[in-house]
Design a protein around this motif. Structure first.
Motif, PDB file in Angstrom:
ATOM      1  N   GLU A 169     -11.831  -7.818  -1.361  1.00 15.45           N
ATOM      2  CA  GLU A 169     -12.195  -7.665   0.048  1.00 15.45           C
ATOM      3  C   GLU A 169     -12.549  -9.003   0.685  1.00 15.45           C
ATOM      4  N   PRO A 219      -8.714 -10.791   1.872  1.00 17.77           N
ATOM      5  CA  PRO A 219      -7.923  -9.614   2.245  1.00 17.77           C
ATOM      6  C   PRO A 219      -6.420  -9.846   2.353  1.00 17.77           C
ATOM      7  N   VAL A 257     -10.788  -0.761  -1.279  1.00 20.21           N
ATOM      8  CA  VAL A 257      -9.557  -1.560  -1.185  1.00 20.21           C
ATOM      9  C   VAL A 257      -8.475  -0.724  -0.491  1.00 20.21           C
ATOM     10  N   LYS A 258      -7.826  -1.291   0.504  1.00 21.27           N
ATOM     11  CA  LYS A 258      -6.799  -0.558   1.243  1.00 21.27           C
ATOM     12  C   LYS A 258      -5.605  -0.242   0.353  1.00 21.27           C
ATOM     13  N   ARG A 281      -2.339  -2.342   0.119  1.00 24.53           N
ATOM     14  CA  ARG A 281      -2.299  -3.585  -0.646  1.00 24.53           C
ATOM     15  C   ARG A 281      -1.876  -3.357  -2.096  1.00 24.53           C
TER      16      ARG A 281
END
Length: 235
Positions: free
Chosen positions: A142, A145, A184-185, A188
Motif C-alpha cells: 500500500e 501503490p 490490497v486492490k 493489482r
C-alpha cells in the motif's frame, strides 16, 4: 524500424539477462533440465525489449515470475528510477518477511515463501503466523501503490499431477484472497498455480521436494509507474 534501434533493443535484452542473480541463473538451468517432459507456460508480460527478454527467459527457464519481472523492465534512466524505488521496498520487505526469501531482480522484486511456512501439509488454509507476515506485506504494498503483483503456487512431484496443480492454485488464491482482505486492490493481483511443472530442486530428495513446495511472488512496476518514471514525475 532501422538497424540501430534493433541493435539497441538487442543490447537491452542482453543487459537484462546479465542482471539476474547467480541463484536465478542456476535455478533456471536446473529447471530446464527437470522440465523437459512438462508443459511450460509463459508469463503475461509487457512490450518492448524487456518483454522480449522476459518472454524468452520465462519460457526457457520455466520461471514465469522471473519472466514477468524482466518483461516489465523499461531500462535507461526511467529504469534506474524504478530500481531505486524497488531497492527501498525490498529492504522493507526483508525486514517485514523474516520467513521469506526477498531478492531484487532487474527492476522488480522476487519473494519466495516455502509452502511449509504458509500452509500445513496438503492444506490451502493460511497459518495464523503467516497471516501476520502477509498483513505486513500488504502494508508495504500500500505504501508503493504503483506496482503489480504476480502470485504463483508450486508443488513437489509427490502425488498425482492434477492434485498438485489444484492444490498449488488454491494456495496462490489463498494468498491473494488474504491480501485483498487486508486492503490490497484485487486489480493489482494475478494468481496462478503450476503444480509440479516448475521445480527449483531435485524431487528425488526430501530437501529438494521441500524447496519445490513454495509460493513465488513477483512485484514489478505497473504502467503508471513506468509512465511517471519516463516523464520525470518520480525520482
Amino acid at each position: 524500424m532501422n538497424k540501430l534501434n534493433v541493435n539497441r533493443k538487442g543490447m537491452v535484452a542482453l543487459l537484462l539477462a546479465s542482471s539476474l542473480t547467480t541463484s536465478d541463473v542456476m535455478m533456471s538451468c536446473k529447471s530446464v533440465k527437470q522440465n523437459t517432459n512438462k508443459t511450460q507456460r509463459g508469463a503475461a508480460i509487457g512490450v518492448g525489449a524487456g518483454a522480449v527478454a522476459g518472454g524468452v527467459i520465462g519460457r526457457k527457464s520455466g520461471n514465469t515470475v522471473l519472466g514477468a519481472i524482466i518483461g516489465a523492465t523499461v531500462g535507461g534512466a526511467a529504469g534506474a528510477v524504478i530500481g531505486r524505488r524497488m531497492d527501498k521496498q525490498a529492504e522493507e520487505l526483508k525486514r517485514d518477511l523474516p520467513g521469506a526469501t526477498v531478492e531484487r531482480v532487474g527492476e522488480g522484486i522476487k519473494i519466495t515463501f516455502g509452502s511449509d511456512i504458509l500452509f500445513d501439509v496438503n492444506k490451502s488454509d493460511l497459518k495464523e503466523a503467516t497471516k501476520r507476515q502477509l498483513a505486513e506485506f500488504a502494508q508495504t504494498l500500500e505504501k508503493y501503490p504503483d506496482t503489480d503483483v504476480l502470485i504463483e503456487g508450486h508443488a513437489d512431484a509427490s502425488g498425482p499431477d492434477d492434485y498438485n496443480l489444484k492444490l498449488s492454485k488454491e494456495r496462490a488464491d489463498a494468498v491473494a484472497s488474504y491480501l485483498k482482505s487486508v486492503g490490497v486492490k484485487g486489480a493489482r493481483l494475478d494468481e496462478k498455480g503450476y503444480g509440479e511443472s516448475q521445480p527449483v530442486a531435485d524431487n528425488s530428495t526430501e530437501a529438494g521436494r521441500s524447496k519445490n513446495r513454495r509460493v513465488d511472488i513477483a512485484v514489478f512496476a505497473n504502467d503508471k509507474m513506468k509512465r511517471d518514471a519516463k516523464d520525470g514525475k518520480i525520482e
